[in-house]
Write an enzyme that holds these catalytic residues in place. Sequence first.
Site, PDB file in Angstrom:
ATOM      1  N   GLY A 236     -13.383  -6.026  -2.792  1.00  0.00           N
ATOM      2  CA  GLY A 236     -12.898  -7.198  -3.750  1.00  0.00           C
ATOM      3  C   GLY A 236     -13.666  -7.419  -5.070  1.00  0.00           C
ATOM      4  O   GLY A 236     -13.473  -7.618  -6.134  1.00  0.00           O
TER       5      GLY A 236
ATOM      6  N   CYS B 130      -9.161 -11.103   9.672  1.00  0.00           N
ATOM      7  CA  CYS B 130      -9.865 -11.711   8.531  1.00  0.00           C
ATOM      8  C   CYS B 130     -10.185 -13.042   9.254  1.00  0.00           C
ATOM      9  O   CYS B 130     -11.091 -13.795   8.896  1.00  0.00           O
ATOM     10  CB  CYS B 130      -9.033 -11.579   7.383  1.00  0.00           C
ATOM     11  SG  CYS B 130      -7.169 -12.307   7.571  1.00  0.00           S
TER      12      CYS B 130
ATOM     13  N   LYS C 116      -0.162   0.783  -2.481  1.00  0.00           N
ATOM     14  CA  LYS C 116      -1.358   1.697  -2.070  1.00  0.00           C
ATOM     15  C   LYS C 116      -1.914   1.257  -0.815  1.00  0.00           C
ATOM     16  O   LYS C 116      -2.839   0.333  -0.533  1.00  0.00           O
ATOM     17  CB  LYS C 116      -2.514   1.779  -3.197  1.00  0.00           C
ATOM     18  CG  LYS C 116      -3.496   2.872  -3.231  1.00  0.00           C
ATOM     19  CD  LYS C 116      -4.046   3.337  -1.751  1.00  0.00           C
ATOM     20  CE  LYS C 116      -5.442   2.672  -1.472  1.00  0.00           C
ATOM     21  NZ  LYS C 116      -5.857   2.932  -0.056  1.00  0.00           N
TER      22      LYS C 116
ATOM     23  N   GLY D  10      -8.886  -7.021   1.482  1.00  0.00           N
ATOM     24  CA  GLY D  10      -9.698  -6.257   2.057  1.00  0.00           C
ATOM     25  C   GLY D  10     -11.162  -6.673   2.042  1.00  0.00           C
ATOM     26  O   GLY D  10     -11.302  -8.161   1.878  1.00  0.00           O
ATOM     27  N   SER D  11     -12.193  -6.050   1.974  1.00  0.00           N
ATOM     28  CA  SER D  11     -13.536  -6.418   2.259  1.00  0.00           C
ATOM     29  C   SER D  11     -13.997  -7.253   0.903  1.00  0.00           C
ATOM     30  O   SER D  11     -13.537  -6.983  -0.132  1.00  0.00           O
ATOM     31  CB  SER D  11     -14.417  -5.449   2.535  1.00  0.00           C
ATOM     32  OG  SER D  11     -14.681  -4.610   1.549  1.00  0.00           O
TER      33      SER D  11
ATOM     34  N   GLU E 250      -7.959 -11.463  -1.590  1.00  0.00           N
ATOM     35  CA  GLU E 250      -8.157 -12.047  -0.141  1.00  0.00           C
ATOM     36  C   GLU E 250      -9.245 -10.889   0.723  1.00  0.00           C
ATOM     37  O   GLU E 250      -8.921  -9.999   0.697  1.00  0.00           O
ATOM     38  CB  GLU E 250      -6.849 -11.849   0.838  1.00  0.00           C
ATOM     39  CG  GLU E 250      -5.751 -12.868   0.206  1.00  0.00           C
ATOM     40  CD  GLU E 250      -6.303 -14.422   0.310  1.00  0.00           C
ATOM     41  OE1 GLU E 250      -7.067 -14.775   1.190  1.00  0.00           O
ATOM     42  OE2 GLU E 250      -5.738 -15.241  -0.445  1.00  0.00           O
TER      43      GLU E 250
ATOM     44  N   GLU F 178     -20.049 -10.768   8.166  1.00  0.00           N
ATOM     45  CA  GLU F 178     -18.866 -10.249   8.902  1.00  0.00           C
ATOM     46  C   GLU F 178     -19.149  -9.053   9.518  1.00  0.00           C
ATOM     47  O   GLU F 178     -19.757  -7.937   9.270  1.00  0.00           O
ATOM     48  CB  GLU F 178     -17.849 -10.098   7.880  1.00  0.00           C
ATOM     49  CG  GLU F 178     -16.279  -9.846   8.577  1.00  0.00           C
ATOM     50  CD  GLU F 178     -15.199  -9.468   7.316  1.00  0.00           C
ATOM     51  OE1 GLU F 178     -15.461  -8.912   6.754  1.00  0.00           O
ATOM     52  OE2 GLU F 178     -14.295 -10.197   7.513  1.00  0.00           O
TER      53      GLU F 178
END
Length: 496
Positions: A233, A284, A175, A228-229, A250, A385
């Site tokens: 997550g 990242c 995905k 992803g963010s 991650e 972030e």
Amino acid sequence: MAKKFLNYIGGEWVEPSTGKYFQNRNPANWNQIVGLFPDSGVQDARRAVRSAARGFEVWSKTPAPLRGEVLKAAGDLLVKNKEKIARVMTQEMGKVLDETRGDVQEGIDTAYYAAIEGRRLFGHTVPSELRDKWAMTYRRPIGICGLITPFNFPMAIPTWKMFPALVCGNSVIFKPSHDVPRTATMLVEILLEAGLPQEAVQLVHGYGRVVGEALVHHPSVPVISFTGSTATGSVIGETCGRVHKRLSLEMGGKNAQIVMDDADLDLALEGVLWGAFGTAGQRCTATSRLIVHKKVHNRFLRMVCDAAEKLRLGDGLEASTDVGPLIHEDARNKVKQYVRIGQEEGASLEVGGKVPRGARLGKGWFYRPTVFAGVKPRSRLEQEEIFGPVLSVIQVRSLDEAIKVNNDVVYGLSSSIYTRDVRGAFKAMTELATGISYINAPTIGAEAHLPFGGVKQTGNGHREGGWEVYDFYTETKVLYVDYSGRLQRAQIDTYE
Ligand code: NAD
């Protein structure tokens, strides 16, 4: 009319059950439509799971060295198509051509590493406590792996997940981020051309809240690997925790480059420009904080600002471009919002802080490379972030203080220090609370054959890349073979 792309489910390219498509646009020129991609529904995800279960039956029984050969062929095809893929990737994602070439190269390196791993996948053979008995382990594939990926490395990150998962004998449902579906489609085409059995891979395009969630919730998908963010997550982690799935996360970062008073400042300058403004800050591992010793602070700040001002924004396909656009309007709005926050918090905006003017850049999500000085530790600008070309400069008086500032965030992906002092470097290597630290190099630049990942709210203890990821995609099975011909009881019978 823009070209329509399809899902790959059940061994064929198919329309989504919803009949709906979304547009993928070039972030450097939003008038250019890269293609129309399936806005898939839950039904598509479920169909993919049924097909991947059949794919697993075939693929898990294929000898691992043969699985490795498919990965080798995929690597060869990536080599052959590297330039074509890089160009398409720049069109849909925006980063400059050199970087998208690097993104494909990471996929190539990962393919060749995985190919060889098909001939290794080591277990252990150890002595048994008892006579006439063998004890050993081997690695079994787990089943269907749901792979959910972000937009910023459209090739590298999917291959980090997909190639190890496949060589270990799992089937995969991919995905991709709906911001980069074209590169994802090319990757699946390459795997099929390389000889992967049809149902070992499924590609389901669409949105995270629909397709991603359907995979995360599906009881027949025992493994989820997500990049992803941290916000996303956390949601995925809660679900996987409840239903006991194996999960690799991650997530976000707030990485810092430290510059000590004895550093080679020219080298440190090159590092921070590449780390902070490469990929328009959308890595990242991007350098979003610059922690500078007060003895060189003013001089180095000037060097950084002068150089940042000269960076040329533009379409990543043009050779003169240093920095491409942000991925979409929301991403640019987020950057604008943090620039406002920084000003409200009293940080000094030294360079950038604005959308560029002029026809050349007027139809893309561009933002000027931005430098804030006088940023206070624990301010929002310093802690959160941003994922854009914004660098926050913090002044410190010592290495201890630099390490403390570096560590005092919820994230822990990457860090870097520029110094000529070997004692300081080793102290930093051991005390910087990040999964990766660089000495005299920028915060970005991971190599495919080393483990990659972060601590604290960046990760959940797993690693991508290198040898460690193969543990994630396999179950260790323990085997005891007793050829004594009698009942021997471990922990009870003596060793005679
Ligand atoms: P994102 O979290 O918005 O999306 C990532 C993926 O998750 C997409 O495929 C999305 O469709 C899917 N998704 C969204 N909501 C979901 C849900 N509820 N259930 C299941 N799937 C869902 O991230 P992004 O904007 O694409 O990428 C940027 C983020 O990724 C940044 O925070 C960055 O730090 C992080 N990132 C981390 C690493 C790392 O290795 N640590 C690498 C690259 C990017």
